[in-house]
Enzyme design. Structure first.
Site, PDB file in Angstrom:
ATOM      1  N   THR A 128      69.191  88.329 -71.562  1.00 26.61           N
ATOM      2  CA  THR A 128      70.185  87.563 -72.316  1.00 26.61           C
ATOM      3  C   THR A 128      69.827  87.472 -73.794  1.00 26.61           C
ATOM      4  O   THR A 128      68.642  87.520 -74.155  1.00 26.61           O
ATOM      5  CB  THR A 128      70.282  86.136 -71.724  1.00 26.61           C
ATOM      6  OG1 THR A 128      71.022  85.305 -72.616  1.00 26.61           O
ATOM      7  CG2 THR A 128      68.910  85.504 -71.529  1.00 26.61           C
ATOM      8  N   ASP A 129      70.852  87.280 -74.619  1.00 29.73           N
ATOM      9  CA  ASP A 129      70.604  87.071 -76.060  1.00 29.73           C
ATOM     10  C   ASP A 129      69.882  85.744 -76.308  1.00 29.73           C
ATOM     11  O   ASP A 129      69.341  85.522 -77.393  1.00 29.73           O
ATOM     12  CB  ASP A 129      71.916  87.132 -76.858  1.00 29.73           C
ATOM     13  CG  ASP A 129      72.964  86.102 -76.435  1.00 29.73           C
ATOM     14  OD1 ASP A 129      72.702  85.303 -75.511  1.00 29.73           O
ATOM     15  OD2 ASP A 129      74.059  86.102 -77.038  1.00 29.73           O
ATOM     16  N   GLU A 130      69.882  84.862 -75.310  1.00 30.50           N
ATOM     17  CA  GLU A 130      69.267  83.545 -75.518  1.00 30.50           C
ATOM     18  C   GLU A 130      67.757  83.636 -75.710  1.00 30.50           C
ATOM     19  O   GLU A 130      67.129  82.696 -76.196  1.00 30.50           O
ATOM     20  CB  GLU A 130      69.602  82.603 -74.355  1.00 30.50           C
ATOM     21  CG  GLU A 130      71.105  82.418 -74.221  1.00 30.50           C
ATOM     22  CD  GLU A 130      71.503  81.218 -73.384  1.00 30.50           C
ATOM     23  OE1 GLU A 130      70.710  80.269 -73.268  1.00 30.50           O
ATOM     24  OE2 GLU A 130      72.621  81.245 -72.852  1.00 30.50           O
ATOM     25  N   TYR A 152      65.761  77.743 -69.300  1.00 25.20           N
ATOM     26  CA  TYR A 152      66.423  78.970 -68.819  1.00 25.20           C
ATOM     27  C   TYR A 152      66.024  80.159 -69.694  1.00 25.20           C
ATOM     28  O   TYR A 152      65.568  81.200 -69.195  1.00 25.20           O
ATOM     29  CB  TYR A 152      67.956  78.800 -68.828  1.00 25.20           C
ATOM     30  CG  TYR A 152      68.704  80.118 -68.782  1.00 25.20           C
ATOM     31  CD1 TYR A 152      68.686  80.912 -67.632  1.00 25.20           C
ATOM     32  CD2 TYR A 152      69.411  80.601 -69.898  1.00 25.20           C
ATOM     33  CE1 TYR A 152      69.354  82.142 -67.592  1.00 25.20           C
ATOM     34  CE2 TYR A 152      70.079  81.821 -69.858  1.00 25.20           C
ATOM     35  CZ  TYR A 152      70.048  82.587 -68.703  1.00 25.20           C
ATOM     36  OH  TYR A 152      70.697  83.808 -68.668  1.00 25.20           O
ATOM     37  N   LYS A 156      63.822  83.585 -68.840  1.00 26.42           N
ATOM     38  CA  LYS A 156      64.328  84.951 -69.007  1.00 26.42           C
ATOM     39  C   LYS A 156      63.404  85.731 -69.953  1.00 26.42           C
ATOM     40  O   LYS A 156      63.106  86.911 -69.722  1.00 26.42           O
ATOM     41  CB  LYS A 156      65.761  84.942 -69.555  1.00 26.42           C
ATOM     42  CG  LYS A 156      66.805  84.382 -68.618  1.00 26.42           C
ATOM     43  CD  LYS A 156      66.981  85.169 -67.318  1.00 26.42           C
ATOM     44  CE  LYS A 156      67.617  86.531 -67.525  1.00 26.42           C
ATOM     45  NZ  LYS A 156      67.909  87.190 -66.207  1.00 26.42           N
TER      46      LYS A 156
HETATM   47  P1  NAD Z   1      75.370  83.928 -61.478  1.00 26.42           P
HETATM   48  O1  NAD Z   1      74.697  82.595 -61.524  1.00 26.42           O
HETATM   49  O2  NAD Z   1      76.846  84.008 -61.393  1.00 26.42           O
HETATM   50  O3  NAD Z   1      74.795  84.776 -60.248  1.00 26.42           O
HETATM   51  C1  NAD Z   1      73.434  84.835 -59.928  1.00 26.42           C
HETATM   52  C2  NAD Z   1      73.298  85.435 -58.540  1.00 26.42           C
HETATM   53  O4  NAD Z   1      71.898  85.538 -58.238  1.00 26.42           O
HETATM   54  C3  NAD Z   1      73.931  84.575 -57.444  1.00 26.42           C
HETATM   55  O5  NAD Z   1      74.694  85.377 -56.575  1.00 26.42           O
HETATM   56  C4  NAD Z   1      72.728  83.979 -56.714  1.00 26.42           C
HETATM   57  O6  NAD Z   1      72.971  83.718 -55.350  1.00 26.42           O
HETATM   58  C5  NAD Z   1      71.698  85.077 -56.915  1.00 26.42           C
HETATM   59  N1  NAD Z   1      70.325  84.546 -56.802  1.00 26.42           N
HETATM   60  C6  NAD Z   1      69.809  83.462 -57.434  1.00 26.42           C
HETATM   61  N2  NAD Z   1      68.535  83.275 -57.051  1.00 26.42           N
HETATM   62  C7  NAD Z   1      68.239  84.269 -56.173  1.00 26.42           C
HETATM   63  C8  NAD Z   1      67.072  84.619 -55.438  1.00 26.42           C
HETATM   64  N3  NAD Z   1      65.939  83.897 -55.535  1.00 26.42           N
HETATM   65  N4  NAD Z   1      67.114  85.707 -54.630  1.00 26.42           N
HETATM   66  C9  NAD Z   1      68.253  86.453 -54.530  1.00 26.42           C
HETATM   67  N5  NAD Z   1      69.389  86.156 -55.202  1.00 26.42           N
HETATM   68  C10 NAD Z   1      69.383  85.085 -56.005  1.00 26.42           C
HETATM   69  O7  NAD Z   1      74.819  84.696 -62.751  1.00 26.42           O
HETATM   70  P2  NAD Z   1      75.572  85.742 -63.698  1.00 26.42           P
HETATM   71  O8  NAD Z   1      76.329  84.995 -64.719  1.00 26.42           O
HETATM   72  O9  NAD Z   1      76.248  86.743 -62.860  1.00 26.42           O
HETATM   73  O10 NAD Z   1      74.322  86.387 -64.439  1.00 26.42           O
HETATM   74  C11 NAD Z   1      73.690  87.582 -63.939  1.00 26.42           C
HETATM   75  C12 NAD Z   1      72.535  87.927 -64.839  1.00 26.42           C
HETATM   76  O11 NAD Z   1      72.987  88.097 -66.180  1.00 26.42           O
HETATM   77  C13 NAD Z   1      71.443  86.856 -64.899  1.00 26.42           C
HETATM   78  O12 NAD Z   1      70.193  87.496 -64.904  1.00 26.42           O
HETATM   79  C14 NAD Z   1      71.691  86.135 -66.216  1.00 26.42           C
HETATM   80  O13 NAD Z   1      70.501  85.607 -66.746  1.00 26.42           O
HETATM   81  C15 NAD Z   1      72.241  87.271 -67.059  1.00 26.42           C
HETATM   82  N6  NAD Z   1      73.140  86.853 -68.156  1.00 26.42           N
HETATM   83  C16 NAD Z   1      74.302  86.196 -67.876  1.00 26.42           C
HETATM   84  C17 NAD Z   1      75.148  85.846 -68.924  1.00 26.42           C
HETATM   85  C18 NAD Z   1      76.471  85.177 -68.685  1.00 26.42           C
HETATM   86  O14 NAD Z   1      77.205  84.933 -69.649  1.00 26.42           O
HETATM   87  N7  NAD Z   1      76.852  84.866 -67.459  1.00 26.42           N
HETATM   88  C19 NAD Z   1      74.795  86.133 -70.248  1.00 26.42           C
HETATM   89  C20 NAD Z   1      73.587  86.784 -70.486  1.00 26.42           C
HETATM   90  C21 NAD Z   1      72.775  87.162 -69.431  1.00 26.42           C
END
Ligand code: NAD
Length: 333
Positions: A128-130, A152, A156
């Protein structure tokens, strides 16, 4: 034909499921099979995977990425990993960071160890950009020092560094992506866009943090998924790629657009105390992904936002149940 067997962690969440639906959809490559590994936390939605559940190239495994036995059993049968699984909501990490460190740091290390042991040929780590922290002006390149502020973001950043260490120490082909704020359909209704839309559509008020002037860069889910595929197929081992969306907005401006889209007024907005340690602005420089991989965001924000709002309006059966699970002390964006 030989197939690339891809293990997708977190494939039942927002971005992971979009990636899986895209890979196995009509425009995806026909030489891949996909196994989703997901522990189905509150953020997962099994319905996100309904469109692919009958595909002969798809398999689902319910399990925890922190469990070495589960991970090892699966890793032996896969060529590549695309790692989305994480605890992903900043507010929850302020309430309790335990699961963030466990899943995001330990879980990533368990996957990397297993990938190394089984000779996996590619590991794409979604970050993430964070991790760069607040960016008062300009944009951060991949070389910018990491300065995460929330638990968080810190978890990351730690997982990024562990992932890159497996490349530097062991030669594992690790590629890291750092994207900005994603938006689109199927997002769990706790982050600002789906939270505000689902509340406004049900006549509830929406909570706006602080002065509402925190700035985010918005990335449509289709653009992000395309970028991840570019990194998987054309990226280089040991490299980090920033993925931006190209639409910078402060939360007040975003709220105005969401109010208009949902037919509500500013009387639906409640200003609330700011989030602790709230980063003022994020902005990534995605020149490297553009030059090396040909990445460029394609989705027009106005169009993407209108489609997103329409999806939530048309699919209450998907998010109403999820909204009940979004209970969080003071939970907002
Ligand atoms: P989300 O919270 O919608 O989904 C996360 C998924 O991971 C869920 O299905 C959850 O059940 C699964 N999960 C969590 N813990 C687990 C574990 N211990 N074992 C197996 N599965 C597990 O998240 P998202 O928004 O789809 O984000 C996906 C990735 O992208 C993450 O790594 C997040 O840090 C990164 N990200 C997201 C955003 C955003 O805007 N949503 C931005 C930057 C980066």
């Amino acid at each position: 034909m030989s197939h690339t067997r891809i293990l997708v962690t977190g494939g039942a969440g927002f971005i992971g499921s979009h990636y899986v639906r895209t890979l196995l959809g009509p425009d995806g490559p026909d030489d891949v099979t996909v196994t989703v590994l997901d522990s189905f936390t509150y953020a997962a939605n099994p319905a996100n995977l309904d469109p692919v559940c009958d595909s002969p190239r798809y398999r689902l495994h319910a399990g925890d990425i922190c469990d070495p036995a589960v991970v090892d059993g699966l890793m032996a049968e896969h060529d590549q990993v695309v790692h989305f699984a994480a605890e992903s909501h900043v507010d929850r990490s302020l309430h309790s960071a335990t699961e963030f460190v466990r899943t995001n740091v330990l879980g990533t290390q368990v996957l990397l160890d297993s990938a190394l042991r089984h000779g996996v040929d590619r590991f794409v780590h979604i970050s993430t950009d964070e991790v760069y922290g607040s960016v008062p002006e300009g944009s951060t390149s991949e070389e910018h020092p990491l300065h995460p502020n929330s638990p968080y973001a810190a978890s990351k950043a730690a997982s990024d560094l562990v992932a890159l260490s497996y490349h530097r120490s062991h030669g594992l082909d690790v590629r890291v992506t750092r994207c900005s704020n994603n938006y689109g359909h199927h997002q769990f209704p706790e982050k600002i866009i789906p939270l505000f839309v689902t509340r406004l559509l049900t006549g509830a008020k929406v909570p706006l943090y602080g002065d509402g002037l925190n700035v985010r860069d918005w990335l449509h889910i289709d653009d992000h998924v395309r970028a991840v595929e570019l990194v998987r197929t054309r990226g280089r081992a040991g490299e980090v790629y920033n993925i931006g969306g190209g639409t910078e907005l402060d939360n007040r401006g975003l709220t105005e657009l969401l109010l208009q889209a949902c037919g509500a007024g500013w009387d639906s907005v409640e200003y609330v105390a700011d989030r602790k340690g709230h980063d003022r602005r994020y902005s990534v420089d995605w020149t490297k992904a553009h030059v090396e991989l040909g990445y460029k965001p394609q989705k027009d924000f106005t169009e993407g936002l209108a489609e997103t709002v329409a999806w939530y309006r048309d699919h209450p059966e998907v998010w109403k149940e999820a909204a009940r699970r979004a209970v969080l002390p003071g939970g907002r964006q």
